[in-house]
Enzyme design. Structure first.
Site, PDB file in Angstrom:
ATOM      1  CD  GLU A  78      68.771 -31.058   8.287  1.00 23.98           C
ATOM      2  OE1 GLU A  78      68.409 -31.755   9.255  1.00 23.98           O
ATOM      3  OE2 GLU A  78      68.392 -31.276   7.117  1.00 23.98           O
TER       4      GLU A  78
ATOM      5  CD  GLU B 134      71.445 -33.321   4.510  1.00 23.65           C
ATOM      6  OE1 GLU B 134      70.325 -33.868   4.669  1.00 23.65           O
ATOM      7  OE2 GLU B 134      72.215 -33.043   5.443  1.00 23.65           O
TER       8      GLU B 134
HETATM    9  C1  BG6 Z   1      68.736 -34.469   7.089  1.00 22.22           C
HETATM   10  C2  BG6 Z   1      69.982 -34.802   7.860  1.00 22.22           C
HETATM   11  O1  BG6 Z   1      67.813 -33.984   7.979  1.00 22.22           O
HETATM   12  O2  BG6 Z   1      68.057 -35.501   6.453  1.00 22.22           O
HETATM   13  C3  BG6 Z   1      70.649 -36.103   7.484  1.00 22.22           C
HETATM   14  O3  BG6 Z   1      70.913 -33.755   7.784  1.00 22.22           O
HETATM   15  C4  BG6 Z   1      69.583 -37.149   7.232  1.00 22.22           C
HETATM   16  O4  BG6 Z   1      71.555 -36.448   8.490  1.00 22.22           O
HETATM   17  C5  BG6 Z   1      68.715 -36.698   6.079  1.00 22.22           C
HETATM   18  O5  BG6 Z   1      70.059 -38.433   7.033  1.00 22.22           O
HETATM   19  C6  BG6 Z   1      67.660 -37.697   5.658  1.00 22.22           C
HETATM   20  O6  BG6 Z   1      66.888 -38.066   6.750  1.00 22.22           O
HETATM   21  P1  BG6 Z   1      66.644 -39.596   7.111  1.00 22.22           P
HETATM   22  O7  BG6 Z   1      65.879 -39.567   8.357  1.00 22.22           O
HETATM   23  O8  BG6 Z   1      65.889 -40.154   5.959  1.00 22.22           O
HETATM   24  O9  BG6 Z   1      67.995 -40.192   7.253  1.00 22.22           O
END
Ligand code: BG6
Length: 472
Positions: A176, A371
């Site tokens: 990111e 993701e």
């Molecule tokens: C992304 C990141 O922004 O979102 C991850 O790359 C992160 O590291 C994921 O865990 C989900 O966000 P959160 O805050 O729910 O863990």
């Protein structure tokens, strides 16, 4: 009708600091994440440059993947994973970041993990830097603000490439990378203190430039070390729609999409700054300092594939009075047509199809969703079951839209859901916000046996992979 390609990479994605634990074992140095206290949806995590004796630091133990990776990888294999996205903890390899020699025990740990993946024919996808740098680089150099970091990062990347040359084919340079455009990215991604007065947008954009140069150099170097390497970028794609058809909303949406989403991909895929960046920088007092060779470096270090995270969408309005909603990195305006998670992230599967088309039309290189997932509170029933139908629904709807996008002609290589096993939240430090197919008995106060249990979604995802996305 086109289906998922036969070699489609189904799997899950993680980050070292959110699951490994063992924060000070086998020579690992403290990292930026080791300084984070726990937090919640309403209370922000604190960064404590000196560890406080009675304070809980959730990343210190994570979910103890460091000692349990064999059990966890066996569970991923049981689901039929074709790929596992993991990151390497920089401070396990170079404890201070500026060391001349790497830490052998750190390198050996990842050798062991990679060998374990190989045993099950699971392809690793390695993020070189996922929201984590050795804390010493923050204290001594002010993080990525300092151009010296390019040298340290490239030494680290070179060490990984040479060591894992025959074990890893797919690499991502920075997680990111566009998070530098938001205030929170100052510490998480750039390793600079979270002070808006000191680390203004202009400072963050300069630091981001250093990351672009480091990434481009790493891409070029990787291809020299092993021409078969595929090295990609990774963008937090925050899908945006105009709240109304008022041309002012439409224009602002385009502008925000350019600055927040597209700028980094444009540099990393095309190898130069896009035209629109100039006006933005001029109007935001950004005087980018570039060395003579930087343009050439960017040109020679274009990525092979484009990856992104996708969780939600937000609306954009030129009228700031509208109701706000939460989000990953950045909030936005509430969309009346969408439902949101308990953390206020609006669920928009169709937005994923739109995004895939948008990106493919622009770049024409393979894409991968690295993701996507639903953070939710799960209930461990007395009979031991965890019935996370809401997670299955969320994922099913997004996979359906990926299938549509493939029919639209998008070249999609793979899909890794976020957090296939419950892990520490990056945004809040919670365990309560769970994403996994595998439940981990660990709680926000640090209690729990760390035992692993299969959720209903575990069996569902196994079927999805087995049928190559036909049975949803
Ligand atoms: C992304 C990141 O922004 O979102 C991850 O790359 C992160 O590291 C994921 O865990 C989900 O966000 P959160 O805050 O729910 O863990």
């Amino acid at each position: 009708m086109k289906e998922f390609p036969i070699n489609f990479l189904w799997g899950g994605a993680t980050a070292a600091n959110q699951l490994e634990g063992a924060w000070n074992e086998d020579g690992k140095g403290p990292s930026t994440n080791d300084m984070y206290t726990g937090g919640s949806h309403t209370i922000a995590r604190r960064i404590t440059p000196i560890l406080e004796p009675d304070t809980f630091y959730p990343n210190h133990e994570g979910i103890d993947f460091y000692h349990r990776y064999k059990e966890d990888i066996a569970l991923f294999a049981e689901m039929g994973f074709k790929v596992f996205r993991l990151s390497i903890a920089w401070s396990r390899i170079f404890p201070n970041g500026d060391d001349e020699q790497p830490n052998e025990k750190g390198l050996q740990f990842y050798d062991d993990v990679l060998d374990e993946l190989k045993k099950y024919n699971i392809e690793p996808l390695v993020t070189i830097s996922h929201y984590e740098l050795p804390f010493n680089l923050v204290q001594k150099y002010d993080g990525w603000k300092n151009r010296k970091l390019i040298e340290f990062y490239n030494r680290y990347a070179q060490t990984l490439y040479i060591r894992y040359k025959d074990k890893v084919k797919y690499w991502l340079t920075f997680n990111e990378i566009n998070s530098a455009m938001v205030t929170l990215g100052a510490y998480a991604s750039l390793g600079m203190i979270l002070d808006e007065k000191e680390n203004t947008e202009a400072v963050r954009i300069q630091a981001l430039h250093h990351q672009f140069v480091a990434s481009a150099k790493a891409v070029k170097m990787g291809h020299q070390i092993n021409p078969d390497f595929k090295i990609g970028c990774m963008i937090a794609y925050l899908d945006m729609q105009p709240l109304t058809c008022d041309p002012a909303d439409v224009l602002l949406t385009q502008h925000m999409d350019q600055i927040q989403n597209m700028l980094c991909g444009d540099v990393q895929v095309r190898g130069f700054y896009p035209a629109y960046a100039k006006r933005y920088y001029d109007e935001h007092n950004v005087e980018l300092v570039m060395e003579a060779e930087d343009e050439q470096i960017l040109k020679e270090g274009c990525v092979d594939f484009y990856t992104f995270s996708y969780y939600m969408s937000n609306c954009v309005s030129a009228n700031p009075q509208n109701e706000q909603t939460g989000g990953n990195l950045l909030g936005g305006i509430k969309n009346p047509y969408l439902k949101a998670t308990d953390w206020g992230w609006q669920i928009d599967p169709i937005g994923l199809r739109w995004t895939l088309n948008h990106l493919y039309d622009r770049y024409h290189i393979p894409l991968m969703v690295v993701e996507n997932g639903l953070g939710a509170v799960d209930t461990f029933e007395p009979d031991g079951s965890i019935n996370d139908d809401y997670r299955i629904d969320y994922l099913r709807q997004h996979i359906e839209q990926m299938k549509e996008a493939i029919q639209d002609g998008v070249d999609l290589m793979g899909y890794t859901t976020w957090g296939p096993i419950d892990l520490v939240s990056a945004g809040t430090g919670e365990m309560k916000k769970r994403y996994g197919f595998i439940y981990v008995d660990k709680h926000d106060d640090g209690s729990g046996t760390l035992d692993r249990s299969k959720k209903k979604s575990f069996y569902w995802y196994k079927k999805v992979i087995e049928s190559n996305g036909k049975e949803l």
